[in-house]
Design an enzyme around this catalytic site. Structure first.
Site, PDB file in Angstrom:
ATOM      1  N   TYR A  74     -18.103 -45.819 -20.110  1.00 24.77           N
ATOM      2  CA  TYR A  74     -19.319 -45.203 -21.067  1.00 24.77           C
ATOM      3  C   TYR A  74     -20.495 -44.853 -20.066  1.00 24.77           C
ATOM      4  O   TYR A  74     -21.054 -43.705 -20.600  1.00 24.77           O
ATOM      5  CB  TYR A  74     -19.536 -46.691 -21.863  1.00 24.77           C
ATOM      6  CG  TYR A  74     -20.571 -46.227 -22.870  1.00 24.77           C
ATOM      7  CD1 TYR A  74     -19.981 -46.047 -24.325  1.00 24.77           C
ATOM      8  CD2 TYR A  74     -21.751 -46.163 -22.822  1.00 24.77           C
ATOM      9  CE1 TYR A  74     -20.669 -45.498 -25.381  1.00 24.77           C
ATOM     10  CE2 TYR A  74     -22.655 -45.495 -23.746  1.00 24.77           C
ATOM     11  CZ  TYR A  74     -22.071 -45.373 -25.137  1.00 24.77           C
ATOM     12  OH  TYR A  74     -22.998 -44.950 -26.137  1.00 24.77           O
ATOM     13  N   PHE A 126     -29.431 -16.030 -30.109  1.00 20.12           N
ATOM     14  CA  PHE A 126     -27.966 -16.086 -30.817  1.00 20.12           C
ATOM     15  C   PHE A 126     -28.161 -17.058 -32.443  1.00 20.12           C
ATOM     16  O   PHE A 126     -29.190 -17.618 -32.411  1.00 20.12           O
ATOM     17  CB  PHE A 126     -26.985 -17.010 -29.818  1.00 20.12           C
ATOM     18  CG  PHE A 126     -25.693 -17.197 -30.511  1.00 20.12           C
ATOM     19  CD1 PHE A 126     -24.830 -15.933 -30.429  1.00 20.12           C
ATOM     20  CD2 PHE A 126     -25.116 -18.405 -30.841  1.00 20.12           C
ATOM     21  CE1 PHE A 126     -23.412 -15.887 -31.001  1.00 20.12           C
ATOM     22  CE2 PHE A 126     -23.958 -18.328 -31.600  1.00 20.12           C
ATOM     23  CZ  PHE A 126     -23.141 -17.234 -31.595  1.00 20.12           C
ATOM     24  N   ASP A 127     -27.253 -16.692 -33.121  1.00 20.63           N
ATOM     25  CA  ASP A 127     -27.511 -17.203 -34.426  1.00 20.63           C
ATOM     26  C   ASP A 127     -27.389 -18.776 -34.571  1.00 20.63           C
ATOM     27  O   ASP A 127     -28.425 -19.344 -35.433  1.00 20.63           O
ATOM     28  CB  ASP A 127     -26.367 -16.620 -35.517  1.00 20.63           C
ATOM     29  CG  ASP A 127     -25.074 -16.978 -35.242  1.00 20.63           C
ATOM     30  OD1 ASP A 127     -24.601 -17.805 -34.069  1.00 20.63           O
ATOM     31  OD2 ASP A 127     -24.129 -16.502 -35.714  1.00 20.63           O
ATOM     32  N   ASP A 217     -30.771 -19.150 -22.433  1.00 20.68           N
ATOM     33  CA  ASP A 217     -29.492 -19.520 -22.948  1.00 20.68           C
ATOM     34  C   ASP A 217     -28.551 -18.965 -22.185  1.00 20.68           C
ATOM     35  O   ASP A 217     -28.401 -18.014 -22.107  1.00 20.68           O
ATOM     36  CB  ASP A 217     -29.447 -18.688 -24.139  1.00 20.68           C
ATOM     37  CG  ASP A 217     -28.155 -18.974 -25.055  1.00 20.68           C
ATOM     38  OD1 ASP A 217     -27.095 -19.380 -24.500  1.00 20.68           O
ATOM     39  OD2 ASP A 217     -28.018 -18.790 -26.171  1.00 20.68           O
ATOM     40  N   ALA A 219     -25.128 -19.246 -21.416  1.00 19.84           N
ATOM     41  CA  ALA A 219     -23.641 -19.280 -21.899  1.00 19.84           C
ATOM     42  C   ALA A 219     -22.878 -18.427 -21.039  1.00 19.84           C
ATOM     43  O   ALA A 219     -21.746 -18.626 -20.716  1.00 19.84           O
ATOM     44  CB  ALA A 219     -23.295 -18.960 -23.373  1.00 19.84           C
ATOM     45  N   LYS A 260     -17.902 -20.693 -22.499  1.00 24.50           N
ATOM     46  CA  LYS A 260     -17.905 -19.297 -22.223  1.00 24.50           C
ATOM     47  C   LYS A 260     -17.803 -19.573 -20.656  1.00 24.50           C
ATOM     48  O   LYS A 260     -16.485 -19.832 -20.044  1.00 24.50           O
ATOM     49  CB  LYS A 260     -19.242 -18.389 -22.589  1.00 24.50           C
ATOM     50  CG  LYS A 260     -19.315 -18.225 -23.991  1.00 24.50           C
ATOM     51  CD  LYS A 260     -19.811 -19.324 -24.719  1.00 24.50           C
ATOM     52  CE  LYS A 260     -20.064 -18.910 -26.255  1.00 24.50           C
ATOM     53  NZ  LYS A 260     -20.281 -19.934 -27.176  1.00 24.50           N
ATOM     54  N   HIS A 452     -20.905 -16.033 -43.570  1.00 17.82           N
ATOM     55  CA  HIS A 452     -19.796 -14.951 -43.207  1.00 17.82           C
ATOM     56  C   HIS A 452     -18.443 -15.887 -42.822  1.00 17.82           C
ATOM     57  O   HIS A 452     -17.333 -15.485 -42.690  1.00 17.82           O
ATOM     58  CB  HIS A 452     -19.993 -14.401 -42.066  1.00 17.82           C
ATOM     59  CG  HIS A 452     -20.518 -14.986 -40.647  1.00 17.82           C
ATOM     60  ND1 HIS A 452     -21.749 -15.512 -40.657  1.00 17.82           N
ATOM     61  CD2 HIS A 452     -20.123 -14.998 -39.638  1.00 17.82           C
ATOM     62  CE1 HIS A 452     -22.058 -15.938 -39.333  1.00 17.82           C
ATOM     63  NE2 HIS A 452     -20.986 -15.891 -38.485  1.00 17.82           N
TER      64      HIS A 452
HETATM   65  N1  F0G Z   1     -25.655 -19.399 -27.257  1.00 18.92           N
HETATM   66  C1  F0G Z   1     -24.751 -18.057 -27.332  1.00 18.92           C
HETATM   67  C2  F0G Z   1     -25.274 -16.759 -26.495  1.00 18.92           C
HETATM   68  C3  F0G Z   1     -23.548 -18.049 -27.833  1.00 18.92           C
HETATM   69  O1  F0G Z   1     -22.821 -17.003 -27.851  1.00 18.92           O
HETATM   70  C4  F0G Z   1     -23.242 -19.297 -28.319  1.00 18.92           C
HETATM   71  C5  F0G Z   1     -21.680 -19.281 -29.016  1.00 18.92           C
HETATM   72  C6  F0G Z   1     -23.900 -20.577 -28.363  1.00 18.92           C
HETATM   73  C7  F0G Z   1     -25.190 -20.225 -27.836  1.00 18.92           C
HETATM   74  C8  F0G Z   1     -23.574 -21.697 -28.919  1.00 18.92           C
HETATM   75  O2  F0G Z   1     -22.653 -22.397 -28.417  1.00 18.92           O
HETATM   76  O3  F0G Z   1     -20.551 -22.262 -29.691  1.00 18.92           O
HETATM   77  O4  F0G Z   1     -20.902 -23.842 -27.741  1.00 18.92           O
HETATM   78  O5  F0G Z   1     -22.448 -24.135 -29.870  1.00 18.92           O
HETATM   79  N2  F0G Z   1     -21.057 -18.256 -29.370  1.00 18.92           N
HETATM   80  C9  F0G Z   1     -19.789 -18.074 -29.797  1.00 18.92           C
HETATM   81  C10 F0G Z   1     -19.256 -16.667 -30.182  1.00 18.92           C
HETATM   82  C11 F0G Z   1     -19.405 -19.111 -30.963  1.00 18.92           C
HETATM   83  O6  F0G Z   1     -18.286 -16.556 -30.577  1.00 18.92           O
HETATM   84  O7  F0G Z   1     -20.094 -15.767 -29.548  1.00 18.92           O
HETATM   85  P1  F0G Z   1     -21.699 -23.280 -29.124  1.00 18.92           P
END
Ligand code: F0G
Length: 460
Positions: A74, A126-127, A217, A219, A260, A452
């Site tokens: 843990y 990002f969304d 961010d 990723a 990613k 979507h």
């Molecule tokens: N930031 C970026 C730039 C992303 O592309 C994503 C996810 C996230 C944050 C969120 O990360 O999915 O691990 O919670 N992008 C995916 C895509 C879902 O299809 O572009 P997560």
């Protein structure tokens, strides 16, 4: 099929996953039943899955071996310390909090930094980031350079922040009116476009002057570093690791979806340089994610992430990875399919406004193309256009349409070969030949948020 280059993939394939064949007739029925939304299609009815590059990577034998040395304690598990050491070595950050995925790290960051009514400036959020900022009462503002929104403009760093607009935002609301600055590397929302080191440095300098924290961010940080090496003067002889280290030296911390460039199927990271801020992050981390040394993941997942982060900064890997994306882009351009140029890091984005100019935006041209691609060859892409980003202005009842109407072909890492890529290009060539017969769509079901994923359509 034209060869990509004289080099081959820097790996051998040890395990394969069979792909089930379907016929066009079957796919017509499947997509109709799915309400013309590919999110509703079972993945075993997909031949080439380009829905996302997130969590879809093939892990290496070294990562799989790491799964066997998972320490499921843990607290204080050895895999956490391995991950912490890797992150510190690669990024320079020593305060590291694992999370179950990227948005979980964003939840923590926005919980501690977003002040209600204040702005979060960025290139393009990002969304999920945008969603978290809004949930905490903040106001996300996108300041990407104007070239970043011109699909045929070959600017080398289309993810850059517009410095003039950044300054005018800061002058307009004062540094007190800004919660933090968030630079997304690479910038997913406009095509996986990179941010230059020069731009990162300048944003960071301005932010310091006004005492505004800057976060990445991160990723797709390694893909961003590769573009810096290839396109920015002064970096051609630096190693990817050196470039990555320099990039991170200009920010106060980062959130990362390790799904990613972590080369894992699940995982995320929050990191910061400030001990006090990190303490606060940890308090929320424990509530949302679990104890500080596992963050919603199994010990074995942490080990795979630690090993993936070391593999992703290898130049031969990145050369192959970005090369494959560029190869698909080149094939499409040869066939006269309009795409965002130059191609970015993790996928090829088709400009549906230019591909299907006869279909107006209120009839979802990008979604119509996603549907055709599935029927043509069982290829699953994702719509990043009116279905994803269109919305109704609540006061005026007027529909607001996004500038870009895109179909993203996101390429999973180390999963498909160039022959798969060539097949994707051929499918789009075939669609182009019959594109005058493609019809638009209308919505028959719509959820109130993030519509979507669950939209249902009918053909017009
Ligand atoms: N930031 C970026 C730039 C992303 O592309 C994503 C996810 C996230 C944050 C969120 O990360 O999915 O691990 O919670 N992008 C995916 C895509 C879902 O299809 O572009 P997560």
């Amino acid at each position: 099929m034209r060869p990509r280059s004289e080099y081959s993939e820097p790996y051998r394939i040890k395990v394969v996953e069979p792909i089930e064949a379907t016929t066009g007739e079957e796919r017509e029925k499947i997509i109709k039943k799915a309400g013309y939304n590919v999110f509703n299609v079972p993945s075993d009815k997909v031949c080439i899955d380009l829905l996302t590059d997130s969590g879809t990577s093939a892990m290496s034998d070294y990562q799989w071996a790491g799964m066997m040395v998972g320490d499921e304690s843990y607290a204080g598990g050895r895999n956490f310390y391995n991950l912490k050491e890797t992150v510190e070595e690669i990024t320079g950050f020593k305060y590291v909090l694992p999370t179950h995925q990227g948005r979980a790290a964003e939840n923590i960051l926005t919980t501690i930094l977003v002040k209600p009514g204040k702005r979060v400036l960025g290139n393009m959020h990002f969304d999920t980031t945008e969603g978290h900022i809004r949930l905490k009462g903040g106001d996300p503002v996108n300041l990407v350079i104007k070239e970043g929104l011109e699909t045929a403009n070959r600017h080398p760093f289309k993810g850059n922040i517009d410095i003039e607009r950044l300054l005018s935002e800061i002058h307009a609301c004062g540094s007190d009116g800004i919660s933090y600055i968030n630079i997304t590397v690479t910038c997913n929302s406009n095509g996986g476009q990179p941010v230059s080191m020069g731009n990162i440095k300048e944003v960071s300098k301005i932010a310091k002057e006004y005492s505004i924290p800057v976060f990445f961010d991160a990723a797709r940080f390694a893909e961003n570093a590769y573009f810096i090496k290839k396109r920015e003067k002064g970096y051609e002889n630096k190693s990817i690791s050196e470039i990555v280290k320099e990039m991170f030296s200009y920010v106060d911390g980062f959130t990362m979806s390790a799904k990613k460039d972590g080369l894992v199927n699940m995982g995320g990271i929050f990191a910061a340089s400030d001990k006090e801020l990190f303490r606060r992050a940890g308090e929320w981390g424990i509530i949302y994610e679990g104890y500080l040394t596992y963050g919603g993941l199994a010990g074995r997942d942490l080990e795979a992430m630690s090993r993936g982060l070391r593999e992703v900064v290898r130049e031969d890997y990145l050369e192959d990875r970005i090369g494959q994306v560029a190869y698909l882009g080149d094939c499409l351009l040869d066939f006269g399919v309009p795409i965002i140029e130059p191609t970015g890091g993790h996928g090829v984005y088709i400009d549906a406004k230019r591909f299907l100019p006869e279909i107006p935006q209120n009839e979802f041209p990008a979604q119509a193309l996603v549907v055709e691609l599935y029927i043509e060859a069982g290829i699953r892409a994702v719509e990043l256009g009116t279905a994803a980003f269109g919305y109704k202005n609540e006061e005026t009842e007027e529909m607001i349409y996004p500038d870009l109407e895109l179909v993203r072909l996101a390429i999973p890492r180390r999963v498909y070969t160039d022959r798969h890529m060539h097949m994707v290009a051929c499918a789009l060539r075939n669609i182009k030949e019959r594109k005058d017969r493609i019809r638009g769509l209308k919505i028959v079901y719509e959820a109130p948020v993030l519509r979507h994923f669950t939209l249902e359509f009918e053909r017009l």
